[in-house]
Design a protein around this motif. Structure first.
Motif, PDB file in Angstrom:
ATOM      1  N   SER A   9       0.813  -1.215   0.000  1.00 37.13           N
ATOM      2  CA  SER A   9       0.000   0.000   0.000  1.00 37.13           C
ATOM      3  C   SER A   9       0.847   1.266   0.000  1.00 37.13           C
ATOM      4  O   SER A   9       1.841   1.370   0.701  1.00 37.13           O
ATOM      5  N   ASP A  10       0.398   2.224  -0.823  1.00 36.43           N
ATOM      6  CA  ASP A  10       0.978   3.560  -0.853  1.00 36.43           C
ATOM      7  C   ASP A  10       0.052   4.503  -0.084  1.00 36.43           C
ATOM      8  O   ASP A  10      -1.114   4.193   0.134  1.00 36.43           O
ATOM      9  N   GLU A  11       0.580   5.661   0.295  1.00 37.71           N
ATOM     10  CA  GLU A  11      -0.297   6.690   0.828  1.00 37.71           C
ATOM     11  C   GLU A  11      -1.043   7.277  -0.367  1.00 37.71           C
ATOM     12  O   GLU A  11      -0.429   7.778  -1.310  1.00 37.71           O
ATOM     13  N   LEU A  12      -2.358   7.180  -0.333  1.00 38.07           N
ATOM     14  CA  LEU A  12      -3.160   7.579  -1.482  1.00 38.07           C
ATOM     15  C   LEU A  12      -3.542   9.056  -1.406  1.00 38.07           C
ATOM     16  O   LEU A  12      -3.861   9.562  -0.328  1.00 38.07           O
ATOM     17  N   PRO A  13      -3.541   9.730  -2.552  1.00 44.73           N
ATOM     18  CA  PRO A  13      -4.037  11.111  -2.581  1.00 44.73           C
ATOM     19  C   PRO A  13      -5.522  11.139  -2.205  1.00 44.73           C
ATOM     20  O   PRO A  13      -6.247  10.159  -2.432  1.00 44.73           O
ATOM     21  N   GLU A  14      -5.977  12.247  -1.652  1.00 45.94           N
ATOM     22  CA  GLU A  14      -7.371  12.360  -1.230  1.00 45.94           C
ATOM     23  C   GLU A  14      -8.348  12.231  -2.394  1.00 45.94           C
ATOM     24  O   GLU A  14      -9.472  11.779  -2.226  1.00 45.94           O
ATOM     25  N   ASP A  15      -7.918  12.631  -3.581  1.00 46.45           N
ATOM     26  CA  ASP A  15      -8.819  12.627  -4.746  1.00 46.45           C
ATOM     27  C   ASP A  15      -8.616  11.403  -5.646  1.00 46.45           C
ATOM     28  O   ASP A  15      -8.935  11.434  -6.826  1.00 46.45           O
ATOM     29  N   ILE A  16      -8.145  10.302  -5.067  1.00 52.36           N
ATOM     30  CA  ILE A  16      -7.793   9.110  -5.851  1.00 52.36           C
ATOM     31  C   ILE A  16      -8.978   8.566  -6.653  1.00 52.36           C
ATOM     32  O   ILE A  16      -8.793   7.950  -7.694  1.00 52.36           O
ATOM     33  N   ARG A  17     -10.182   8.799  -6.239  1.00 56.25           N
ATOM     34  CA  ARG A  17     -11.359   8.274  -6.955  1.00 56.25           C
ATOM     35  C   ARG A  17     -11.877   9.235  -8.038  1.00 56.25           C
ATOM     36  O   ARG A  17     -12.898   8.963  -8.660  1.00 56.25           O
ATOM     37  N   ASP A  18     -11.159  10.312  -8.283  1.00 58.46           N
ATOM     38  CA  ASP A  18     -11.547  11.275  -9.325  1.00 58.46           C
ATOM     39  C   ASP A  18     -11.112  10.722 -10.684  1.00 58.46           C
ATOM     40  O   ASP A  18      -9.931  10.726 -11.010  1.00 58.46           O
TER      41      ASP A  18
END
Length: 95
Positions: free
Chosen positions: A46-55
């Motif tokens: 797992s990486d730290e995901l950006p907050e807008d990853i589902r955009d």
């Protein structure tokens, strides 16, 4: 816009499809070409995901093989962005 090697996309597809559906996820950033990984079981993956990853204007979620797999990726190849970063030959060689 960053160039992306289709082999990296294929590897992300294999990683997502290695486990049962919804355990591993991968997202391709259209702007940077980076692939982000998220796993419910493997913290090392797992990486730290950006907050807008589902955009979906910014990221393409790499599908699990049960979600139509490589056919989905090739269909997404029609996305103008993906055509710019991958050659058709790369796309075909990964199927």
């Amino acid at each position: 816009m960053a160039a992306v090697d289709f082999g990296d996309i294929s590897e992300a597809f294999d990683t997502v499809s290695f486990s049962p559906q919804y355990e591993n996820e991968a997202y391709l950033c259209k702007e940077t070409g980076r692939i982000y990984y998220c796993s419910s079981d493997l913290d090392d993956l797992s990486d730290e995901l950006p907050e807008d990853i589902r955009d979906d204007r910014k990221y393409i979620q790499i599908p699990h093989k049960k979600e139509s797999g490589r056919a989905f990726i090739l269909k997404r190849y029609n996305d103008a962005w993906l055509r710019k970063v991958c050659t058709w030959k790369q796309a075909l060689s990964a199927t």
